[in-house]
Design a protein around this motif. Structure first.
Motif, PDB file in Angstrom:
ATOM      1  N   UNK A   1      -2.657  -4.633 -18.849  1.00 23.80           N
ATOM      2  CA  UNK A   1      -3.154  -4.819 -17.494  1.00 23.80           C
ATOM      3  C   UNK A   1      -4.004  -3.616 -17.120  1.00 23.80           C
ATOM      4  N   UNK A   2      -5.290  -3.848 -16.907  1.00 21.50           N
ATOM      5  CA  UNK A   2      -6.204  -2.808 -16.429  1.00 21.50           C
ATOM      6  C   UNK A   2      -6.199  -2.870 -14.915  1.00 21.50           C
ATOM      7  N   UNK A   3      -5.790  -1.802 -14.281  1.00 22.37           N
ATOM      8  CA  UNK A   3      -5.516  -1.840 -12.851  1.00 22.37           C
ATOM      9  C   UNK A   3      -6.468  -0.980 -12.049  1.00 22.37           C
TER      10      UNK A   3
ATOM     11  N   UNK B   1       0.816  -1.218   0.000  1.00 21.40           N
ATOM     12  CA  UNK B   1       0.000   0.000   0.000  1.00 21.40           C
ATOM     13  C   UNK B   1       0.850   1.268   0.000  1.00 21.40           C
ATOM     14  N   UNK B   2       2.074   1.170   0.486  1.00 27.31           N
ATOM     15  CA  UNK B   2       2.954   2.339   0.556  1.00 27.31           C
ATOM     16  C   UNK B   2       3.684   2.606  -0.754  1.00 27.31           C
ATOM     17  N   UNK B   3       3.664   1.649  -1.670  1.00 26.03           N
ATOM     18  CA  UNK B   3       4.375   1.800  -2.934  1.00 26.03           C
ATOM     19  C   UNK B   3       3.600   2.691  -3.891  1.00 26.03           C
ATOM     20  N   UNK B   4       4.313   3.499  -4.651  1.00 24.60           N
ATOM     21  CA  UNK B   4       3.663   4.322  -5.673  1.00 24.60           C
ATOM     22  C   UNK B   4       3.349   3.457  -6.889  1.00 24.60           C
ATOM     23  N   UNK B   5       2.528   3.980  -7.768  1.00 28.57           N
ATOM     24  CA  UNK B   5       2.180   3.267  -9.001  1.00 28.57           C
ATOM     25  C   UNK B   5       3.444   2.965  -9.801  1.00 28.57           C
ATOM     26  N   UNK B   6       4.327   3.955  -9.912  1.00 27.82           N
ATOM     27  CA  UNK B   6       5.559   3.788 -10.674  1.00 27.82           C
ATOM     28  C   UNK B   6       6.448   2.719 -10.048  1.00 27.82           C
TER      29      UNK B   6
ATOM     30  N   UNK C   1      11.210  -8.066 -21.579  1.00 31.84           N
ATOM     31  CA  UNK C   1      10.003  -7.284 -21.828  1.00 31.84           C
ATOM     32  C   UNK C   1      10.257  -5.809 -22.145  1.00 31.84           C
ATOM     33  N   UNK C   2       9.263  -5.185 -22.721  1.00 30.14           N
ATOM     34  CA  UNK C   2       9.196  -3.723 -22.756  1.00 30.14           C
ATOM     35  C   UNK C   2       7.945  -3.330 -21.982  1.00 30.14           C
ATOM     36  N   UNK C   3       8.028  -2.193 -21.298  1.00 28.78           N
ATOM     37  CA  UNK C   3       6.929  -1.744 -20.442  1.00 28.78           C
ATOM     38  C   UNK C   3       6.538  -0.319 -20.781  1.00 28.78           C
ATOM     39  N   UNK C   4       5.258  -0.083 -20.801  1.00 31.56           N
ATOM     40  CA  UNK C   4       4.735   1.273 -20.853  1.00 31.56           C
ATOM     41  C   UNK C   4       3.571   1.330 -19.873  1.00 31.56           C
ATOM     42  N   UNK C   5       3.458   2.448 -19.178  1.00 30.62           N
ATOM     43  CA  UNK C   5       2.307   2.530 -18.278  1.00 30.62           C
ATOM     44  C   UNK C   5       1.736   3.942 -18.257  1.00 30.62           C
ATOM     45  N   UNK C   6       0.449   3.982 -17.977  1.00 33.03           N
ATOM     46  CA  UNK C   6      -0.274   5.239 -17.884  1.00 33.03           C
ATOM     47  C   UNK C   6      -0.979   5.242 -16.533  1.00 33.03           C
ATOM     48  N   UNK C   7      -0.395   5.953 -15.578  1.00 37.63           N
ATOM     49  CA  UNK C   7      -0.941   5.942 -14.220  1.00 37.63           C
ATOM     50  C   UNK C   7      -2.336   6.548 -14.163  1.00 37.63           C
ATOM     51  N   UNK C   8      -2.553   7.591 -14.952  1.00 37.75           N
ATOM     52  CA  UNK C   8      -3.853   8.252 -14.940  1.00 37.75           C
ATOM     53  C   UNK C   8      -4.966   7.309 -15.368  1.00 37.75           C
TER      54      UNK C   8
END
Length: 232
Positions: free
Chosen positions: A228-230, A137-142, A159-166
């Motif tokens: 991954x829909x989070x 719970x203390x970890x940020x999305x990034x 792997x390659x990773x891309x993420x959209x926190x919003x």
């Protein structure tokens, strides 16, 4: 054994080892000039290292016309051949074939057991990388996304990773399937297990994740990709 000795001899050179590592993470063909610039070495030296790697089938090359006339350029990529080093000899691929075929004969019960086992191993791989002095719970999305990426790299997925926190989405492309040789024979159950493995990885950090397979190597794609829909 002779081939194993050749491979270990080739990789004993630190520069050559790092060139191979560079190619595994590049996800596309590389040229002699690119390697020369990346490692600050003369193109002739880069060509020598690449030739040594190709001699033991760790990479393959092909010529490509430049469109400007003159001599075609040579490009290098990872070989599709599996490289395994074991002292003494161990045939884990044969063992995996025996295990998978045994599970397949058990029908739905066996498939479900493989799915759950794959998910559990995925969870363990991520759980090991969570800092001991922090809760999930203390970890940020990034930070969570980086942990999943590190775990995927440790599993050999390249792997390659891309993420959209919003939007709460992570896009994952897997360029190397560690189970590819077995998946070619039993694609359905192996791909389900692979999916469960990734699902478990995400669930540790994002309990309400919805993992969607978008592309699959076993269906002719160049890589496997997932979204991954989070729910944070």
């Amino acid at each position: 054994m002779e081939q194993t000795l050749k491979i270990t001899n080739v990789l004993a050179d630190p520069t050559r080892y790092h060139i191979y590592e560079y190619i595994t993470k590049k996800h596309k063909k590389v040229s002699v000039q690119e390697i020369a610039e990346a490692f600050n070495i003369h193109p002739n030296v880069a060509r020598l290292h690449l030739t040594k790697l190709e001699d033991v089938n760790m990479i393959v090359s092909e010529t490509q016309k430049t469109g400007k006339g003159g001599r075609p350029s040579r490009l290098y990529r990872l070989s599709d051949k599996v490289i395994q080093l074991h002292f003494p000899f161990r045939d884990y691929q044969l063992l995996s074939k025996i295990a998978i075929q045994t599970i397949a004969k058990l029908g739905d019960v066996g498939n479900q057991a493989l799915y759950e086992t794959g998910k559990n191993f995925g969870k363990e791989l991520v759980a090991q990388r969570i800092p001991h002095d922090q809760s999930v719970q203390e970890l940020t999305f990034a930070e969570k996304a980086e942990i999943v990426k590190e775990a995927a790299e440790a599993a050999g997925f390249y792997p390659t990773f891309e993420y959209n926190e919003k939007e709460g989405k992570i896009y994952l492309q897997v360029f190397n399937c560690p189970f590819k040789e077995i998946a070619l024979q039993e694609p359905e159950i192996i791909c389900q297990m692979h999916y469960a493995f990734l699902q478990g990885m995400f669930e540790v950090l994002f309990p309400n994740v919805e993992l969607v397979e978008m592309e699959n190597m076993m269906k002719g794609c160049n890589y496997c990709s997932y979204r991954a829909n989070l729910v944070k």
